[in-house]
Design an enzyme around this catalytic site. Structure first.
Site, PDB file in Angstrom:
ATOM      1  N   ASP A  75      12.867   5.487   8.651  1.00  0.00           N
ATOM      2  CA  ASP A  75      11.632   6.161   7.710  1.00  0.00           C
ATOM      3  C   ASP A  75      11.656   7.708   7.610  1.00  0.00           C
ATOM      4  OD1 ASP A  75       9.093   5.942   6.330  1.00  0.00           O
ATOM      5  OD2 ASP A  75       8.163   6.210   8.065  1.00  0.00           O
ATOM      6  N   GLY A  90      -1.259   9.235   6.761  1.00  0.00           N
ATOM      7  CA  GLY A  90      -2.567   9.328   7.488  1.00  0.00           C
ATOM      8  C   GLY A  90      -3.792   9.074   6.608  1.00  0.00           C
TER       9      GLY A  90
HETATM   10  P1  13P Z   1       0.421   5.999   6.795  1.00  0.00           P
HETATM   11  O1  13P Z   1       0.476   6.417   7.944  1.00  0.00           O
HETATM   12  O2  13P Z   1      -0.643   6.637   5.857  1.00  0.00           O
HETATM   13  O3  13P Z   1       0.083   4.446   6.671  1.00  0.00           O
HETATM   14  O4  13P Z   1       1.817   5.931   6.037  1.00  0.00           O
HETATM   15  C1  13P Z   1       2.918   5.274   6.460  1.00  0.00           C
HETATM   16  C2  13P Z   1       4.027   5.829   5.857  1.00  0.00           C
HETATM   17  O5  13P Z   1       4.108   5.997   4.531  1.00  0.00           O
HETATM   18  C3  13P Z   1       5.236   5.620   6.623  1.00  0.00           C
HETATM   19  O6  13P Z   1       6.503   6.418   5.754  1.00  0.00           O
END
Ligand code: 13P
Length: 288
Positions: free
Chosen positions: A84, A178
């Site tokens: 990610d 977040g």
């Molecule tokens: P959130 O933490 O807002 O759910 O986002 C997750 C995300 O986009 C990981 O790349």
């Protein structure tokens, strides 16, 4: 079954649903997500940020754990192990470690440099059978140290990056990592629509899945989003369930301090969150 994300996302795009990417932090997270995907017969993507990879002692550890767990739990649904928001160096590390999918986040580079680096990584990833996600226009907020300004992507730049042959494209449409602030203006469906029209069959990725209202999620899927990332929401559910256990004094009763007992409510809470999201995204039963 560990696979690249290519096929599951092509199917999702054609079938008008989205596959969830759930970020992992440790063994409990991974186990909860894999078991839920298998129970619901849903494809799933396990997301690993560079910070989480470091926390778990390195990408090699993560790949070994996920591969072994997938086998020992007899997981039959398609599972992609995906980096990610990877840096250029991080992508190469994950390719070497045995990940099945990577994201190169070159959104902070000038577009020409983002394109050049993405193209190189597309060639390397595809030669080895991995899928690759690129990003245009940054996602707002902070994801494990990666800070984005949250600007909407330019649809022409999205087309230029989609044409490089990436398997999925993350485009900023007002989404934030977040919790969303009170005064958040919502997703820009105008931008999403314009991007979808320029990029056609390309599976689009919606980052910052935590806290986006259900109707907006459904509309985003209608407009071509095929992968939705969720991280913070699992962390919040885990923390709330663990807090409840400790505040009820259960860790002090009998052998309630045993980590397998102490972490169980949190692990169950992750399962419930993942189930809720898979139902909302429409991926339940799609691996049958
Ligand atoms: P959130 O933490 O807002 O759910 O986002 C997750 C995300 O986009 C990981 O790349």
């Amino acid at each position: 079954m560990l696979v690249s994300a290519t096929e599951m996302l092509k199917k999702a795009k054609a079938g008008h649903y989205a596959v969830g990417q759930f970020n992992i932090n440790n063994l409990e997270w991974t186990k909860s997500i894999l078991l839920t995907a298998e129970e619901l017969k849903s494809p799933v993507i396990l997301g690993v940020s560079e910070g989480a990879g470091k926390y778990m002692t390195g990408f090699k550890t993560v790949a070994a754990m996920v591969k072994a767990m997938d086998e020992e739990l007899n997981i039959t649904v398609p599972v992609a192990l995906h980096l990610d928001h990877g840096s250029y160096e991080g992508c190469y590390k994950c390719i070497k470690a045995g990940f099945t999918s990577i994201m190169f986040d070159g959104s902070h580079y000038p577009i020409e440099e983002n394109i050049a680096k993405t193209q190189e990584l597309v060639n390397v990833a595809h030669a080895l059978g991995l899928s690759i996600e690129a990003e245009v226009g940054s996602i707002g907020g902070e994801e494990d140290g990666v800070i984005g300004r949250g600007e909407c992507a330019d649809p022409d730049e999205c087309k230029a990056v989609a044409d490089l042959g990436v398997d999925m494209l993350a485009a900023g449409i007002g989404n934030i990592h977040g919790k969303y602030p009170e005064n958040w203006e919502g997703l820009s469906f105008e931008t999403l629509d314009a991007i979808q029209q320029k990029t056609g069959i390309m599976p689009l990725v919606l980052h910052g899945g935590t806290g986006i209202p259900e109707d907006m999620i459904k509309k985003a899927i209608d407009l071509g989003v095929s992968k939705i990332n969720v991280n913070t929401e699992c962390q919040l559910s885990f923390a709330a369930a663990t807090r409840e256990y400790v505040e009820a004094g259960k860790d002090l009763e009998g052998k309630g301090f045993d980590p397998r007992k102490l972490l169980a409510p949190g692990a169950d809470a992750i399962k419930a969150t993942v189930k809720e999201k898979m139902e909302l995204f429409g991926s339940v039963g799609k691996a049958e």
